[in-house]
Design a protein around this motif. Sequence first.
Motif, PDB file in Angstrom:
ATOM      1  N   THR A 191      51.025  41.904  20.252  1.00 11.72           N
ATOM      2  CA  THR A 191      51.525  40.540  20.022  1.00 11.72           C
ATOM      3  C   THR A 191      50.413  39.503  20.116  1.00 11.72           C
ATOM      4  O   THR A 191      50.264  38.638  19.257  1.00 11.72           O
ATOM      5  CB  THR A 191      52.640  40.199  21.031  1.00 11.72           C
ATOM      6  OG1 THR A 191      53.690  41.167  20.911  1.00 11.72           O
ATOM      7  CG2 THR A 191      53.196  38.798  20.781  1.00 11.72           C
ATOM      8  N   CYS A 192      49.607  39.589  21.183  1.00  9.02           N
ATOM      9  CA  CYS A 192      48.550  38.579  21.391  1.00  9.02           C
ATOM     10  C   CYS A 192      47.169  39.114  21.080  1.00  9.02           C
ATOM     11  O   CYS A 192      46.180  38.392  21.236  1.00  9.02           O
ATOM     12  CB  CYS A 192      48.582  38.064  22.833  1.00  9.02           C
ATOM     13  SG  CYS A 192      48.160  39.329  24.067  1.00  9.02           S
TER      14      CYS A 192
ATOM     15  N   CYS B 153      47.469  44.697  23.480  1.00  7.39           N
ATOM     16  CA  CYS B 153      48.790  44.155  23.176  1.00  7.39           C
ATOM     17  C   CYS B 153      48.886  43.806  21.691  1.00  7.39           C
ATOM     18  O   CYS B 153      48.045  43.058  21.177  1.00  7.39           O
ATOM     19  CB  CYS B 153      49.053  42.918  24.027  1.00  7.39           C
ATOM     20  SG  CYS B 153      50.606  42.079  23.637  1.00  7.39           S
TER      21      CYS B 153
ATOM     22  N   VAL C  59      49.074  46.524  27.157  1.00  5.86           N
ATOM     23  CA  VAL C  59      50.384  47.106  27.444  1.00  5.86           C
ATOM     24  C   VAL C  59      50.186  48.538  27.939  1.00  5.86           C
ATOM     25  O   VAL C  59      49.246  49.225  27.536  1.00  5.86           O
ATOM     26  CB  VAL C  59      51.303  47.086  26.206  1.00  5.86           C
ATOM     27  CG1 VAL C  59      51.686  45.665  25.853  1.00  5.86           C
ATOM     28  CG2 VAL C  59      50.645  47.784  25.019  1.00  5.86           C
TER      29      VAL C  59
ATOM     30  N   CYS D 139      51.842  35.444  26.946  1.00  5.71           N
ATOM     31  CA  CYS D 139      52.410  36.415  26.011  1.00  5.71           C
ATOM     32  C   CYS D 139      53.574  37.154  26.670  1.00  5.71           C
ATOM     33  O   CYS D 139      53.401  37.757  27.742  1.00  5.71           O
ATOM     34  CB  CYS D 139      51.340  37.411  25.564  1.00  5.71           C
ATOM     35  SG  CYS D 139      51.984  38.719  24.497  1.00  5.71           S
ATOM     36  N   PRO D 140      54.750  37.135  26.045  1.00  2.90           N
ATOM     37  CA  PRO D 140      55.910  37.796  26.670  1.00  2.90           C
ATOM     38  C   PRO D 140      55.843  39.319  26.628  1.00  2.90           C
ATOM     39  O   PRO D 140      56.520  39.998  27.390  1.00  2.90           O
ATOM     40  CB  PRO D 140      57.087  37.269  25.835  1.00  2.90           C
ATOM     41  CG  PRO D 140      56.493  36.946  24.499  1.00  2.90           C
ATOM     42  CD  PRO D 140      55.095  36.481  24.777  1.00  2.90           C
ATOM     43  N   THR D 141      55.038  39.843  25.722  1.00  9.42           N
ATOM     44  CA  THR D 141      54.963  41.311  25.584  1.00  9.42           C
ATOM     45  C   THR D 141      54.145  41.936  26.711  1.00  9.42           C
ATOM     46  O   THR D 141      54.568  42.911  27.342  1.00  9.42           O
ATOM     47  CB  THR D 141      54.357  41.692  24.226  1.00  9.42           C
ATOM     48  OG1 THR D 141      55.140  41.114  23.173  1.00  9.42           O
ATOM     49  CG2 THR D 141      54.317  43.214  24.055  1.00  9.42           C
ATOM     50  N   CYS D 142      52.962  41.360  26.967  1.00 11.04           N
ATOM     51  CA  CYS D 142      52.067  41.954  27.978  1.00 11.04           C
ATOM     52  C   CYS D 142      52.056  41.172  29.280  1.00 11.04           C
ATOM     53  O   CYS D 142      51.318  41.497  30.202  1.00 11.04           O
ATOM     54  CB  CYS D 142      50.639  42.053  27.439  1.00 11.04           C
ATOM     55  SG  CYS D 142      49.884  40.437  27.093  1.00 11.04           S
ATOM     56  N   ASP D 143      52.859  40.095  29.333  1.00 11.82           N
ATOM     57  CA  ASP D 143      52.936  39.262  30.541  1.00 11.82           C
ATOM     58  C   ASP D 143      51.598  38.629  30.877  1.00 11.82           C
ATOM     59  O   ASP D 143      51.266  38.414  32.045  1.00 11.82           O
ATOM     60  CB  ASP D 143      53.428  40.096  31.721  1.00 11.82           C
ATOM     61  CG  ASP D 143      54.426  39.349  32.567  1.00 11.82           C
ATOM     62  OD1 ASP D 143      54.825  38.235  32.172  1.00 11.82           O
ATOM     63  OD2 ASP D 143      54.800  39.863  33.629  1.00 11.82           O
TER      64      ASP D 143
END
Length: 385
Positions: A172-173, A170, A205, A196-200
Amino acid sequence: MAQKRDYYEVLGVDKNATEDQIKKAYRTIAIKYHPDRNPGNKEAEEKFKEAAEAYDVLHDPQKREKYDTFGFSGAGSGGFDPFGGASMNMDDIFSMFGDIFGGRAGFSGFGGGAKRGPQVHRGSDLRLKVRLSLEEVAHGVTKKFKVRKDITCSHCHGTGAEAGSTDEICPTCHGSGVITHTTQSIFGMMQTQGVCPTCDGSGKVIKNKCKHCNGTGVEKGEEVVEIKIPAGVAEGMVVNVPGKGNAGMRNGVNGDIQVFIEEEENDTFIRDDNNLIYNLLLDFPTAALGGEVEIPTIEGTKLKVKMEPGTQPGKTMRLRGKGLPAVQGYGRGNGDLVVNVSVYIPKTLSRDEKNAIETFRSSDNFKGDAATKRSIFQKFKNYFS
């Protein structure tokens, strides 16, 4: 090992405390005994953990209700788990701070920090109600339910990715599954951690998401679930069935099914905890002369019991061990079958029956002796006093 303290005592609140009062009490204790404020202080650390455990139970309405009903004995025995799982570690405790300090998933406080890794997705729990007869309660029963729930995606087998697709770290994180925000507060530097909202929260991802489930790894479906209800359960109890709830996203952990017990009324017996009460309506000749009567049991058999001559209305007999079994983990043995005796007096009589009874009207023996009269009078006096 030190004896466990009552959760209300730990937080210093009474049993009628509101959710806000519980939260405020826990916040105060958490700040006082926080490990970053008390480095190397084992006693403070234990108080910190003790308060977290108390808050974890009392701020959740379902856990609190079960704790109020069963106390500590309800935890984890025989399929019953009012506290929702195993004992907490420090990461679990810090993850609750978002709830009481306004963050999302975690709070380190005072410059420290809970280290959190990629999250394993857990499916949500399901709730079912089951209505049992007294006979099913006595013997235990297996029930089958067709449950609509999230199941593993049949196309990607739970991965959330199309065949041949690979996962990427991911951006983002950077694979941690969480994002961290640091802010200045009156308590010092506060760190809040969130998923993290990108990879939940997974840390990865999917390059090409499964077109069937849109990358979740789950789809709507049905499953026939067999649930074993142990003998001795009672109205309001909850049987936890691990791993039979909704499937977790991307091959995560399945949730549980919580089965709420309801009881049907019984035409023969009245339940009193693990005891059964049976009201025996005795005919007058047997009450006067004595004789043998049959008492039904929850097992479906009948017990022959000898009635002594002169059996009085209100007499109580106790048949040991003929009641309901104690539910697994909540006691031992069986309750009793309590027989309450009433004497039936017919409302209408034939001429011959009237004549037969008239012959006894003037008999002193049928009028009752003084001791019996005093006993009856005292019972009524006690009842109305």
